[in-house]
Design a protein around this motif. Structure first.
Motif, PDB file in Angstrom:
ATOM      1  N   ASN A 134       0.827  -1.211   0.000  1.00  0.00           N
ATOM      2  CA  ASN A 134       0.000   0.000   0.000  1.00  0.00           C
ATOM      3  C   ASN A 134       0.864   1.265   0.000  1.00  0.00           C
ATOM      4  OD1 ASN A 134       0.934  -0.065   2.662  1.00  0.00           O
ATOM      5  ND2 ASN A 134      -0.970   0.772   3.471  1.00  0.00           N
ATOM      6  N   GLU A 135       2.140   1.133  -0.379  1.00  0.00           N
ATOM      7  CA  GLU A 135       3.045   2.280  -0.421  1.00  0.00           C
ATOM      8  C   GLU A 135       3.498   2.555  -1.848  1.00  0.00           C
ATOM      9  OE1 GLU A 135       5.057   1.989   3.994  1.00  0.00           O
ATOM     10  OE2 GLU A 135       6.191   1.208   2.299  1.00  0.00           O
ATOM     11  N   SER A 156       6.353   4.911  -3.910  1.00  0.00           N
ATOM     12  CA  SER A 156       7.497   5.815  -3.848  1.00  0.00           C
ATOM     13  C   SER A 156       7.570   6.579  -5.165  1.00  0.00           C
ATOM     14  CB  SER A 156       8.794   5.052  -3.591  1.00  0.00           C
ATOM     15  OG  SER A 156       9.003   4.063  -4.573  1.00  0.00           O
ATOM     16  N   GLU A 166      -5.864   5.483  -1.598  1.00  0.00           N
ATOM     17  CA  GLU A 166      -5.537   5.179  -0.204  1.00  0.00           C
ATOM     18  C   GLU A 166      -4.155   4.547  -0.067  1.00  0.00           C
ATOM     19  OE1 GLU A 166      -8.827   3.071   1.566  1.00  0.00           O
ATOM     20  OE2 GLU A 166     -10.184   4.751   1.271  1.00  0.00           O
ATOM     21  N   LEU A 167      -3.192   5.075  -0.835  1.00  0.00           N
ATOM     22  CA  LEU A 167      -1.809   4.623  -0.741  1.00  0.00           C
ATOM     23  C   LEU A 167      -1.033   5.554   0.178  1.00  0.00           C
ATOM     24  CD1 LEU A 167      -1.122   3.877  -4.521  1.00  0.00           C
ATOM     25  CD2 LEU A 167      -1.559   2.205  -2.707  1.00  0.00           C
ATOM     26  N   LYS A 168       0.085   5.074   0.698  1.00  0.00           N
ATOM     27  CA  LYS A 168       0.983   5.886   1.513  1.00  0.00           C
ATOM     28  C   LYS A 168       2.182   6.288   0.654  1.00  0.00           C
ATOM     29  CE  LYS A 168      -1.115   6.194   5.394  1.00  0.00           C
ATOM     30  NZ  LYS A 168      -1.529   7.518   5.859  1.00  0.00           N
ATOM     31  N   LEU A 169       2.607   7.519   0.806  1.00  0.00           N
ATOM     32  CA  LEU A 169       3.653   8.104  -0.027  1.00  0.00           C
ATOM     33  C   LEU A 169       5.039   7.986   0.603  1.00  0.00           C
ATOM     34  CD1 LEU A 169       4.630   9.953  -2.384  1.00  0.00           C
ATOM     35  CD2 LEU A 169       4.006  11.899  -0.919  1.00  0.00           C
ATOM     36  N   ILE A 170       5.994   7.570  -0.220  1.00  0.00           N
ATOM     37  CA  ILE A 170       7.409   7.629   0.133  1.00  0.00           C
ATOM     38  C   ILE A 170       8.053   8.561  -0.897  1.00  0.00           C
ATOM     39  CG2 ILE A 170       9.561   6.353   0.409  1.00  0.00           C
ATOM     40  CD1 ILE A 170       7.825   3.844   0.935  1.00  0.00           C
ATOM     41  N   LEU A 219      -0.340  11.915   3.720  1.00  0.00           N
ATOM     42  CA  LEU A 219      -0.099  10.753   2.851  1.00  0.00           C
ATOM     43  C   LEU A 219       1.213  10.045   3.154  1.00  0.00           C
ATOM     44  CD1 LEU A 219      -1.153  12.088  -0.681  1.00  0.00           C
ATOM     45  CD2 LEU A 219      -2.535  10.828   0.977  1.00  0.00           C
ATOM     46  N   LEU A 220       2.088  10.672   3.925  1.00  0.00           N
ATOM     47  CA  LEU A 220       3.422  10.123   4.142  1.00  0.00           C
ATOM     48  C   LEU A 220       3.366   8.786   4.874  1.00  0.00           C
ATOM     49  CD1 LEU A 220       5.372  13.355   5.101  1.00  0.00           C
ATOM     50  CD2 LEU A 220       5.396  12.138   2.909  1.00  0.00           C
ATOM     51  N   ALA A 221       4.197   7.864   4.423  1.00  0.00           N
ATOM     52  CA  ALA A 221       4.263   6.522   5.038  1.00  0.00           C
ATOM     53  C   ALA A 221       4.944   6.628   6.385  1.00  0.00           C
ATOM     54  CB  ALA A 221       5.023   5.572   4.121  1.00  0.00           C
TER      55      ALA A 221
END
Length: 94
Positions: free
Chosen positions: A35-36, A38, A69-73, A92-94
């Motif tokens: 779910n991440e 980059s 609904e993703l987490k951002l790297i 949004l940051l992981a």
């Protein structure tokens, strides 16, 4: 999804988001793991520099990431700076 009259294209085969502008392509390279997501590089052709296209592309990508609904790297320095300048996207940051 449109920002500044540009349509965000998710080019899954090349792992990048794109704006096609005239005969040029602005890109945001990505990698998804679970779910991440980059973001490793944002690039705008020289002919299109200085028009706010990179910022518009990053904004469209962040909206896409949020909707999925993703987490951002953020790896790309431009994306890191964008999120710092627009703290509403820190969620949004992981």
């Amino acid at each position: 999804m449109t920002e500044k009259n540009y349509t965000l294209i998710d080019n899954v085969e090349k792992n990048r988001f794109e704006f096609h502008i005239q005969d040029q392509v602005a890109v945001a390279d990505y990698h998804i793991s679970g779910n991440e997501i980059s973001l490793s590089h944002v690039g705008v052709p020289k002919a299109l520099e200085g028009q706010g296209i990179a910022s518009a592309l990053v904004l469209a990508v962040l909206k896409n990431i949020e909707s999925r609904e993703l987490k951002l790297i953020p790896i790309c320095p431009f994306v890191v700076t964008y999120v710092q300048r627009h703290p509403e996207w820190k969620k949004l940051l992981a």
